[in-house]
Design an enzyme around this catalytic site. Structure first.
Site, PDB file in Angstrom:
ATOM      1  N   GLU A  33      41.265 -49.518  47.769  1.00 21.73           N
ATOM      2  CA  GLU A  33      41.196 -49.273  49.210  1.00 21.73           C
ATOM      3  C   GLU A  33      41.301 -47.771  49.450  1.00 21.73           C
ATOM      4  OE1 GLU A  33      40.696 -50.893  52.307  1.00 21.73           O
ATOM      5  OE2 GLU A  33      40.903 -48.789  52.879  1.00 21.73           O
ATOM      6  N   GLY A  39      42.489 -53.083  56.580  1.00 23.62           N
ATOM      7  CA  GLY A  39      41.148 -52.716  57.041  1.00 23.62           C
ATOM      8  C   GLY A  39      41.065 -52.472  58.530  1.00 23.62           C
ATOM      9  N   GLU A 199      25.025 -54.036  80.221  1.00 22.52           N
ATOM     10  CA  GLU A 199      24.507 -54.897  79.153  1.00 22.52           C
ATOM     11  C   GLU A 199      22.988 -54.949  79.244  1.00 22.52           C
ATOM     12  OE1 GLU A 199      25.533 -56.628  76.361  1.00 22.52           O
ATOM     13  OE2 GLU A 199      23.414 -57.170  76.253  1.00 22.52           O
ATOM     14  N   ASP A 306      32.159 -58.123  56.951  1.00 21.24           N
ATOM     15  CA  ASP A 306      31.200 -57.457  57.842  1.00 21.24           C
ATOM     16  C   ASP A 306      30.035 -56.841  57.079  1.00 21.24           C
ATOM     17  OD1 ASP A 306      32.867 -58.166  59.879  1.00 21.24           O
ATOM     18  OD2 ASP A 306      33.316 -56.129  60.561  1.00 21.24           O
ATOM     19  N   HIS A 439      50.816 -84.673  77.066  1.00 26.28           N
ATOM     20  CA  HIS A 439      50.673 -84.394  78.497  1.00 26.28           C
ATOM     21  C   HIS A 439      51.946 -83.736  79.021  1.00 26.28           C
ATOM     22  CE1 HIS A 439      49.490 -84.872  82.654  1.00 26.28           C
ATOM     23  NE2 HIS A 439      50.712 -85.330  82.906  1.00 26.28           N
TER      24      HIS A 439
HETATM   25  C1  FAD Z   1      38.009 -53.408  68.548  1.00 29.01           C
HETATM   26  C2  FAD Z   1      37.757 -54.567  67.627  1.00 29.01           C
HETATM   27  C3  FAD Z   1      38.408 -55.768  67.842  1.00 29.01           C
HETATM   28  C4  FAD Z   1      38.183 -56.838  67.005  1.00 29.01           C
HETATM   29  N1  FAD Z   1      38.837 -58.004  67.256  1.00 29.01           N
HETATM   30  C5  FAD Z   1      38.621 -59.062  66.466  1.00 29.01           C
HETATM   31  C6  FAD Z   1      39.303 -60.275  66.701  1.00 29.01           C
HETATM   32  O1  FAD Z   1      40.086 -60.396  67.640  1.00 29.01           O
HETATM   33  N2  FAD Z   1      39.088 -61.310  65.868  1.00 29.01           N
HETATM   34  C7  FAD Z   1      38.221 -61.215  64.807  1.00 29.01           C
HETATM   35  O2  FAD Z   1      38.062 -62.177  64.085  1.00 29.01           O
HETATM   36  N3  FAD Z   1      37.571 -60.068  64.551  1.00 29.01           N
HETATM   37  C8  FAD Z   1      37.748 -58.997  65.353  1.00 29.01           C
HETATM   38  N4  FAD Z   1      37.109 -57.825  65.081  1.00 29.01           N
HETATM   39  C9  FAD Z   1      36.226 -57.763  63.896  1.00 29.01           C
HETATM   40  C10 FAD Z   1      37.058 -57.602  62.619  1.00 29.01           C
HETATM   41  O3  FAD Z   1      37.875 -56.471  62.719  1.00 29.01           O
HETATM   42  C11 FAD Z   1      36.140 -57.498  61.427  1.00 29.01           C
HETATM   43  O4  FAD Z   1      35.253 -58.597  61.426  1.00 29.01           O
HETATM   44  C12 FAD Z   1      36.930 -57.524  60.126  1.00 29.01           C
HETATM   45  O5  FAD Z   1      37.825 -56.440  60.067  1.00 29.01           O
HETATM   46  C13 FAD Z   1      35.978 -57.479  58.933  1.00 29.01           C
HETATM   47  O6  FAD Z   1      36.734 -57.516  57.762  1.00 29.01           O
HETATM   48  P1  FAD Z   1      36.202 -56.890  56.388  1.00 29.01           P
HETATM   49  O7  FAD Z   1      37.233 -57.207  55.383  1.00 29.01           O
HETATM   50  O8  FAD Z   1      34.815 -57.313  56.160  1.00 29.01           O
HETATM   51  O9  FAD Z   1      36.111 -55.326  56.645  1.00 29.01           O
HETATM   52  P2  FAD Z   1      37.136 -54.253  57.202  1.00 29.01           P
HETATM   53  O10 FAD Z   1      38.247 -54.848  57.937  1.00 29.01           O
HETATM   54  O11 FAD Z   1      36.291 -53.250  57.887  1.00 29.01           O
HETATM   55  O12 FAD Z   1      37.744 -53.611  55.896  1.00 29.01           O
HETATM   56  C14 FAD Z   1      36.960 -52.873  55.008  1.00 29.01           C
HETATM   57  C15 FAD Z   1      37.885 -51.983  54.196  1.00 29.01           C
HETATM   58  O13 FAD Z   1      37.140 -51.403  53.150  1.00 29.01           O
HETATM   59  C16 FAD Z   1      37.596 -50.076  52.955  1.00 29.01           C
HETATM   60  N5  FAD Z   1      36.515 -49.356  52.269  1.00 29.01           N
HETATM   61  C17 FAD Z   1      35.263 -49.122  52.724  1.00 29.01           C
HETATM   62  N6  FAD Z   1      34.527 -48.502  51.773  1.00 29.01           N
HETATM   63  C18 FAD Z   1      35.325 -48.357  50.701  1.00 29.01           C
HETATM   64  C19 FAD Z   1      35.132 -47.815  49.405  1.00 29.01           C
HETATM   65  N7  FAD Z   1      33.961 -47.317  49.033  1.00 29.01           N
HETATM   66  N8  FAD Z   1      36.177 -47.824  48.561  1.00 29.01           N
HETATM   67  C20 FAD Z   1      37.375 -48.335  48.939  1.00 29.01           C
HETATM   68  N9  FAD Z   1      37.606 -48.864  50.135  1.00 29.01           N
HETATM   69  C21 FAD Z   1      36.596 -48.898  51.009  1.00 29.01           C
HETATM   70  C22 FAD Z   1      37.869 -49.590  54.373  1.00 29.01           C
HETATM   71  O14 FAD Z   1      38.753 -48.489  54.379  1.00 29.01           O
HETATM   72  C23 FAD Z   1      38.482 -50.830  54.992  1.00 29.01           C
HETATM   73  O15 FAD Z   1      39.874 -50.845  54.853  1.00 29.01           O
HETATM   74  C24 FAD Z   1      37.305 -56.714  65.907  1.00 29.01           C
HETATM   75  C25 FAD Z   1      36.636 -55.509  65.676  1.00 29.01           C
HETATM   76  C26 FAD Z   1      36.861 -54.445  66.534  1.00 29.01           C
HETATM   77  C27 FAD Z   1      36.138 -53.158  66.294  1.00 29.01           C
END
Ligand code: FAD
Length: 468
Positions: A33, A39, A199, A306, A439
């Site tokens: 990380e 994340g 939008e 993501d 209920h």
């Molecule tokens: C404002 C906001 C609100 C949200 N609210 C919700 C919610 O309420 N509910 C919900 O389900 N989702 C929500 N989301 C979406 C959710 O945050 C993401 O879907 C989720 O974090 C994706 O998880 P992930 O593990 O794929 O990636 P991430 O959480 O983005 O984690 C990726 C990690 O990889 C690390 N990384 C990247 N490249 C490298 C590399 N080369 N080497 C080492 N580390 C690296 C980054 O530092 C990061 O820590 C929200 C998003 C935003 C922007």
């Protein structure tokens, strides 16, 4: 002999959950990380935004205090305190995940990982090399910017900077009425900001069921948010003390000025500098292409969360993580079905859904029956004074199976769990209607909406009306 059974790149809800599940299954696991575990979700997404949104809810409730016979002399809202509280919640969550990783004996390496081949990584800045039998790419996404929406991090910002603000802006234009856009619109409006929500598509939350969009849009407008749909942003420019946005609705061109502009138009995959080409990993529309068990085209390389561009939600990333790890461990997990994964939006009223919208179901040629039940006919909702919204259950007439669940209202992000269970059990609307709900609870709205599919809801007179 590789150093590890599994190397996970990225410690978000995809990566850290995958690493813990791998450790549970006895795989020797390293997690790389570059920033903080948790994340985007724990640090700058789900958790801090929900902590702030709860403060907004409390503020909204205070404004209605007289309705509950509660009076006060002066309502003072301190956004800075809400912000501090939000960051404190984040710290607790991140510390919790760090402890869990430690307890599970996942080795956490701090640094930026890059694939040098299908089964090897280089971690910078140390330049450490890691060999692993399997690799999971879980690097997440980055907020999308558009050529006419240049983000400067000050006046024109993304959710990341919005979550760092120490005070609510006097005015804000939010571009994009997706989940992030509507959540911030509700948040800042609750703290008194003048909010304009633009939008491009004809309705807010355009990927949700049209009924949910309609109910939410009305509610947001009632809260005093200027909601403009079908609005194409043509230019944004930062200036002294604010920014101006030029947008067009049809032939009509207008301008709106605000202290800040928040751009919430989706994400792109975080693949830059990751060395995916070196390993021969294929992309699709810029996202890492995966199958229904998160396998990429390269043997031993998986991608989750993501970065795969499937459904950018934390619980989806975690579910993909568990599936990928179980596939690696040879457990033959069930294939991922994104239609069985809930979606939730935390403005007020909340929006939650699962499965197909009514329009999507019809596009697929399915013969569907929809049942709706309004919160205003539910005793608990009346007791709480939360009567806005409805639950809609869509069933396939041929099988009776629930294929869509769409809810707008108080607490629906909790109620959608019932739809998840129904989806896993492949329950019919009739079975959900049979299930006995305590209920008075808001969950009775779910039961009655399921009964309404066959015109059998008791507390709302609409026999078979929704079957047409
Ligand atoms: C404002 C906001 C609100 C949200 N609210 C919700 C919610 O309420 N509910 C919900 O389900 N989702 C929500 N989301 C979406 C959710 O945050 C993401 O879907 C989720 O974090 C994706 O998880 P992930 O593990 O794929 O990636 P991430 O959480 O983005 O984690 C990726 C990690 O990889 C690390 N990384 C990247 N490249 C490298 C590399 N080369 N080497 C080492 N580390 C690296 C980054 O530092 C990061 O820590 C929200 C998003 C935003 C922007």
């Amino acid at each position: 002999m590789p150093d590890y059974d599994l190397a996970v790149i990225g410690g978000g809800p995809g990566g850290y959950v995958a690493a813990i599940r791998a450790a549970q299954l006895g795989l020797k696991t390293v997690l790389v990380e570059k920033d903080r575990v948790g994340g985007l979700c724990l640090n700058w997404g789900c958790i801090p935004s929900k902590a702030l949104l709860y403060c907004a809810e409390v503020a909204s409730l205070f404004r209605r205090a007289a309705e509950f016979g509660i009076g006060y002399d002066n309502l003072a809202l301190d956004y800075a305190v809400a912000q501090e509280r939000s960051r404190a919640v984040v710290e607790k969550m991140v510390a919790g995940v760090e402890t869990l990783l430690q307890q599970n004996k996942v080795q956490v390496v701090k640094g930026t990982a890059r694939l040098t081949a299908a089964r090897s990584l280089a971690v910078e800045p140390e330049g450490r090399a890691i060999e692993a039998a399997n690799i999971i790419v879980a690097t997440g996404g980055v907020s999308r910017s558009l050529p006419n929406l240049p983000i400067d991090g000050d006046r024109i910002i993304t959710s990341r900077e919005a979550l760092e603000l120490r005070e609510a802006p006097r005015s804000i234009v939010i571009v994009g009425a997706g989940p992030v856009g509507v959540e911030f619109a509700y948040l800042f409006r609750s703290y008194g900001s003048d909010v304009t929500l633009l939008e491009l598509l004809p309705r807010v939350l355009p990927s949700e069921d049209a009924d949910s969009s309609r109910v939410l849009e009305r509610a947001l407008k009632e809260q005093g948010i200027a909601v403009l749909t079908g609005a194409r942003v043509e230019a944004v420019a930062a200036g002294e003390g604010g920014a101006r946005v030029v947008y067009a609705t049809g032939e009509d061109k207008r301008e709106v000025a605000a202290e800040r502009v928040l751009v919430g138009v989706g994400i792109s995959a975080n693949t830059q500098g990751l060395g995916l080409e070196a390993a021969g990993v294929a992309l699709e529309r810029g996202f890492v292409a995966v199958d229904d068990r998160c396998r990429t085209n390269v043997d031993g390389v998986y991608a989750i969360g993501d970065v795969t561009g499937k459904l950018p939600l934390a619980h989806v990333a975690s579910t993909q993580g568990v599936t990928a790890v179980e596939a690696i461990a040879g457990l033959d997990p069930p294939p991922l079905d994104y239609l069985k994964m809930p979606r939730a939006v935390y403005c007020q009223p909340q929006v939650a859904s699962l499965g197909l919208t009514e329009a999507e179901a019809k596009e697929r040629g399915l013969d569907v029956a929809a049942g709706r039940f309004p919160f205003r006919a539910n005793g608990k909702a009346l007791a709480l004074g939360e009567t806005e919204g409805q639950v809609k259950v869509i069933a396939d007439r041929a099988t009776g199976e629930i294929i869509g669940f769409h809810a707008v209202g108080h607490g629906v992000t909790e109620l959608v769990a019932e739809a998840s269970l129904a989806a896993v059990l492949e329950a019919t609307a009739r079975e959900l209607g049979y299930a006995i709900h305590a209920h008075p609870t808001l969950s009775e709205v779910v039961k009655e909406a399921a009964l309404a599919v066959s015109g059998e809801a008791v507390h709302f007179y609409a026999p078979l009306r929704y079957q047409k």
